[in-house]
Design an enzyme around this catalytic site. Structure first.
Site, mmCIF file in Angstrom:
data_model
loop_
_atom_site.group_PDB
_atom_site.id
_atom_site.type_symbol
_atom_site.label_atom_id
_atom_site.label_comp_id
_atom_site.label_asym_id
_atom_site.label_seq_id
_atom_site.Cartn_x
_atom_site.Cartn_y
_atom_site.Cartn_z
ATOM 1 N N GLY A 1 8.701 86.288 108.895
ATOM 2 C CA GLY A 1 8.301 87.577 108.501
ATOM 3 C C GLY A 1 8.437 88.791 109.222
ATOM 4 O O GLY A 1 8.704 88.819 110.402
ATOM 5 N N CYS B 1 36.316 76.165 135.470
ATOM 6 C CA CYS B 1 35.246 75.845 136.305
ATOM 7 C C CYS B 1 35.485 75.131 137.441
ATOM 8 O O CYS B 1 36.560 74.693 137.480
ATOM 9 C CB CYS B 1 34.326 74.834 135.241
ATOM 10 N N GLU C 1 41.169 73.332 129.365
ATOM 11 C CA GLU C 1 42.380 73.342 130.325
ATOM 12 C C GLU C 1 43.149 71.707 130.244
ATOM 13 O O GLU C 1 44.072 71.735 129.980
ATOM 14 C CB GLU C 1 42.127 73.858 131.626
#
EC number: 3.5.4.26
Length: 350
Positions: A293, A83, A52
């Site tokens: 793995g 916010c 903003e």
């Protein structure tokens, strides 16, 4: 143009900062007057200006003394609620109130407790018209890493592996043997620039000696995470070089040596996936690629602790090998990457 058009533009802008704003969300802002974009911006990097103020600055840069009056007649579009709290930067809702914008259109409400409707409330209390929920599902998926961390107190977990056409994942003797092709490798390196961290087990670290960097794609290297219970990986291996921060989860010690962070954990044979996920949450790691793995991947699969799986299937077959993990998820997309097929699954079971 429709509200959806400008929210999509916010998402396009926000995506330019992919991999650079964590643990913040990716946010873009577009300021519109009489069907014309007069300013736009996005949150470039964690700790720096939010979307903003960047967009408002663009209006002042373009229109100078006229900017203040134009903003009073304009609509701001933002894909996530502005916010309402002081963090690394001042509240964006306060800035929109200060410049008295006429209207604010929002994609998602912010789930973070410091915001969660408080930004919308500030705007409405100042007499600014607020519309929210525009492309809500799309915006939520776009910031799925942020939403997962806030709502589930863990990182967004991506499982990734390659398998042969007949379902083998690795050689039986543990020696490295490439399955996927060069294009798949390059794409995997791009993914590394987009996520916070990448995780492997001790066996993969020893046998493959991977670098776990993003060297074939421009961008940052992820944090390297290695599960090495008894600290058996040789210090000469690539994961101990200085190209990226490396965290070693182990049962021996907690220590920091340069970029190598040793984190001691108790009873690693119990609830290992859950313990690692929570530890990463505490460290503000918002997303992780689990590369294996097979044992490590199966621990996350068996505890249903995953959000997305990205699986390369090659066109070649092996006579034998270690079977690849079984995935139980919703197939979202199939792509051809060179000679390999990429299947992307989402976990809709959790």
């Amino acid at each position: 143009m429709s509200d959806e058009f400008y929210i999509n533009r916010c998402l396009d802008l926000a995506a330019l900062a992919m991999g650079n704003v964590s643990p913040n969300p990716m946010v873009g802002c577009v300021i519109v007057l009489d069907g014309k974009i007069i300013g736009e911006g996005y949150h470039h990097e964690y700790g720096k200006a939010h979307a903003e103020p960047t967009a408002i600055k663009a209006v002042f840069d373009a229109y100078g003394n006229e900017a203040e009056n134009l903003l009073k007649q304009a609509t701001a579009y933002v894909n996530l609620e502005p916010c309402a709290h002081f963090g690394k930067t001042p509240p964006c809702a306060d800035l929109l109130v200060k410049h008295r914008l006429k209207k604010v259109v929002i994609g998602n409400r912010d789930p973070f407790s410091g915001v969660d409707g408080k930004g919308i409330e500030k705007l409405k209390n100042a007499g600014i018209e607020v519309v929210s929920g525009i492309l809500d599902d799309k915006c939520r998926y776009f910031n799925r890493r942020f939403f997962t961390r806030i709502q589930k107190q863990r990182p967004y977990i991506i499982l990734k592996w390659a398998e042969t056409a007949n379902g083998y994942f690795a050689t039986k003797d543990g020696h490295q043997k490439w399955i996927s092709g060069a294009l798949a490798k390059r794409l995997a390196h791009r993914w590394r620039t987009e996520e916070d961290a990448i995780l492997i087990g001790k066996q993969t670290a020893i046998m493959d000696n991977p670098q776990l960097t993003s060297r074939e794609w421009p961008g940052k290297n992820p944090i390297r995470l290695v599960i090495d219970k008894n600290l058996q990986v040789p210090l000469s291996n690539h994961i101990f070089n200085t190209e990226a921060k490396t965290i070693i989860f182990n049962e021996i010690k907690t220590d920091v040596v340069g970029d190598i962070h040793y984190i001691q954990m108790e009873d690693m044979h119990f609830y290992l996936a859950q313990k690692i996920a929570f530890q990463l949450y505490l460290m503000d790691v918002q997303s992780v690629i689990v590369e294996g793995g097979a044992n490590i991947l199966n621990q996350f699969l068996n505890t249903n602790l995953w959000d997305e799986a990205r699986i390369f299937t090659s066109s070649t077959s092996w006579s034998d090998g270690v079977s690849s993990p079984n995935i139980n998820g919703s197939l979202q997309e199939t792509l051809q990457i060179g000679n390999d097929k990429l299947s992307i699954y989402l976990n809709n079971i959790e």
